[in-house]
Design an enzyme around this catalytic site. Structure first.
Site, PDB file in Angstrom:
ATOM      1  N   MET A   1       3.651  -9.502   0.018  1.00 54.35           N
ATOM      2  CA  MET A   1       2.343 -10.145  -0.092  1.00 54.35           C
ATOM      3  C   MET A   1       1.486  -9.488  -1.161  1.00 54.35           C
ATOM      4  SD  MET A   1       0.881 -10.886   3.730  1.00 54.35           S
ATOM      5  CE  MET A   1       1.918 -10.637   5.149  1.00 54.35           C
TER       6      MET A   1
ATOM      7  N   GLU B   1      -0.496  -7.567  -4.024  1.00 53.08           N
ATOM      8  CA  GLU B   1      -0.338  -7.401  -5.458  1.00 53.08           C
ATOM      9  C   GLU B   1      -1.376  -6.420  -5.993  1.00 53.08           C
ATOM     10  OE1 GLU B   1       1.041 -12.036  -6.281  1.00 53.08           O
ATOM     11  OE2 GLU B   1      -0.695 -11.200  -7.320  1.00 53.08           O
ATOM     12  N   PRO B   2      -1.105  -5.838  -7.154  1.00 48.73           N
ATOM     13  CA  PRO B   2      -2.126  -4.973  -7.758  1.00 48.73           C
ATOM     14  C   PRO B   2      -3.427  -5.752  -7.964  1.00 48.73           C
ATOM     15  CG  PRO B   2      -0.029  -4.743  -8.898  1.00 48.73           C
ATOM     16  CD  PRO B   2       0.128  -5.896  -7.949  1.00 48.73           C
TER      17      PRO B   2
ATOM     18  N   GLU C   1       1.093  -9.009  14.747  1.00 51.53           N
ATOM     19  CA  GLU C   1       1.166  -7.812  13.916  1.00 51.53           C
ATOM     20  C   GLU C   1       0.025  -6.862  14.238  1.00 51.53           C
ATOM     21  OE1 GLU C   1       1.009  -6.463   9.184  1.00 51.53           O
ATOM     22  OE2 GLU C   1       1.191  -8.579   9.725  1.00 51.53           O
TER      23      GLU C   1
ATOM     24  N   GLY D   1      -7.379  24.879  14.438  1.00 52.55           N
ATOM     25  CA  GLY D   1      -7.825  25.900  13.495  1.00 52.55           C
ATOM     26  C   GLY D   1      -6.947  25.931  12.258  1.00 52.55           C
TER      27      GLY D   1
ATOM     28  N   GLY E   1      -1.997  -4.823   7.683  1.00 48.49           N
ATOM     29  CA  GLY E   1      -2.210  -5.910   8.625  1.00 48.49           C
ATOM     30  C   GLY E   1      -3.645  -6.408   8.652  1.00 48.49           C
TER      31      GLY E   1
ATOM     32  N   GLU F   1     -12.446  -3.375   7.767  1.00 47.65           N
ATOM     33  CA  GLU F   1     -13.559  -4.180   7.278  1.00 47.65           C
ATOM     34  C   GLU F   1     -13.284  -5.675   7.436  1.00 47.65           C
ATOM     35  OE1 GLU F   1     -13.708  -0.187   5.970  1.00 47.65           O
ATOM     36  OE2 GLU F   1     -12.108  -1.652   5.614  1.00 47.65           O
TER      37      GLU F   1
END
Length: 398
Positions: free
Chosen positions: A142, A144-145, A261, A358, A382, A386
């Protein structure tokens, strides 16, 4: 007034054995078998695979041979016909360990259902048995840049040329990018559609198709042994019979499976949070400072108490959502709430528990360091937190 006898025996509340109403004895038998497989085949090699940032492909073939993959597939296509609970368990145990194991959950719970619901009879007969056996592992192409969650405005195209589609474009952040043999590729078949999402389609592309190649193997902050790559499509020709569902219906196909999903992501995030808290409780009991266990300090007790309460509340909410989903209810708002809340809670818990460790929390020899790296992606994949908040607000009439 009648005498009342109080037992002096302390009562221990076991947060981690909260009853899950949708799991039966058969589900737990499946979990036991899966854990034995993980302990034998994966745990001894896990650190090496994390270092190499890759899980060997043959692991998934072995999982298929043992009957752990795509258990929901109809027996007519080689599956076991089991319910969603078995996929949830696969996701839980995969995330309990982490890394490359998560790829098996993605394959079974997220990508294979696309074929089950929208594949033609010919496609299902051809592919589903191999999905179950592990001969073929799947991925979804799905992202893309530059697009992120804006799938309506992807740039990859598939142009019809006679009986073929010609695909061009680039994808990134593709999970199972190296190990998968088949991808559900999201493309624009009509770049001029209004609104834009009506031009989106999903096309099946097999690895080895001329013009289809892997780009970079991506180095990630966490989940390092889960292979993630770029994919490149340069004049890739596939038959029109590789279309999944109808042309222009790709956005609806993707949205149809997102609820499942997102439930899986929220549930798996909660499992990771439980593992984080369990290991932290064990640590603060044995770690001493100023001559006594740090579990005896009030701040430690308050931190643990708050986190245990958050986990318990989240578990009750998820139990309700999962039950309703398995009963076929449409609960998009509640699912978005779970996806928005639980991964963010798990991120906060990882930071709080690292602090309780720690300086040792900053050392890779303690699991909290890896958990701290692994968990942030759960609030992104998924649908980001936001986006979830946007959906919730919209469904509230805003």
């Amino acid at each position: 007034m009648a005498n009342t006898t109080f037992s002096s025996k302390p009562v221990t509340f076991d947060l981690f054995k909260t009853k899950r109403p949708f799991y039966t004895e058969e589900h737990e038998m499946f979990r036991t078998s899966l854990r034995k497989f993980i302990d034998k085949e994966i745990v001894p090699h896990f650190e090496e695979w994390e270092e190499n940032q890759y899980t060997p492909r043959e692991v998934f073939t072995k999982m298929g041979e043992q009957g752990f993959l795509a258990t929901q597939v109809d027996p007519a296509y080689g599956g076991l016909g089991l319910d969603f609970g078995f996929n949830l368990i696969l996701g839980e145990e995969a995330h309990r360990l982490g890394g490359g194991m998560v790829g098996a959950s993605l394959h079974s719970t997220i990508t294979v259902p696309y074929m089950e619901t929208y594949g033609t009879e010919e496609q299902k007969k051809k592919y589903l048995p191999k999905f179950v056996s592990g001969e073929i592992i799947t991925g979804v192409a799905m992202t893309e840049p530059g697009t992120g969650s804006d799938l309506a405005n992807i740039r990859a195209t598939a142009v019809r040329d006679g009986d073929e589609y010609v695909i061009n474009g680039q994808k990134t952040f593709i999970s199972n990018g190296l190990n998968a043999e088949l991808f559900f590729v999201v493309v624009k078949t009509d770049p001029h559609a209004v609104p834009a999402y009506k031009g989106v389609s999903v096309i099946i592309v097999e690895k080895g198709t001329p013009g289809f190649s892997n780009g970079r193997k991506l180095k990630k902050l966490g989940q390092r042994s889960w292979d993630t790559t770029e994919l490149v499509f340069e004049d890739v020709r596939v038959p029109v019979t590789n279309l999944l569902g109808e042309e222009g219906k790709g956005f609806a196909i993707l949205m149809d499976k997102l609820a499942q999903e997102r439930i899986s992501a929220a549930n798996s995030s909660l499992i990771v949070a439980e593992e984080i808290l369990k290991s932290t409780i064990a640590y603060v009991k044995q770690r001493t400072a100023f001559g006594k266990p740090i579990s005896s300090f009030q701040n430690t007790q308050f931190e643990i108490a708050e986190m245990a309460t958050e986990l318990s509340l989240a578990r009750s909410f998820l139990n309700d959502i999962i039950t309703r989903h398995m009963n076929g209810e449409k609960i998009d708002t509640e699912v978005s709430m779970a996806k928005a809340y639980v991964p963010e809670m798990a991120k906060r818990m990882a930071a709080r528990c690292l602090q309780l460790h720690g300086g040792y929390g900053f050392m890779e020899e303690y699991s909290i360091a890896r958990r701290y790296r692994d968990i942030p992606v759960m609030s992104i994949g998924g649908g980001t937190t936001e986006i979830m908040k946007t959906i919730i607000a919209k469904n509230l009439g805003m």
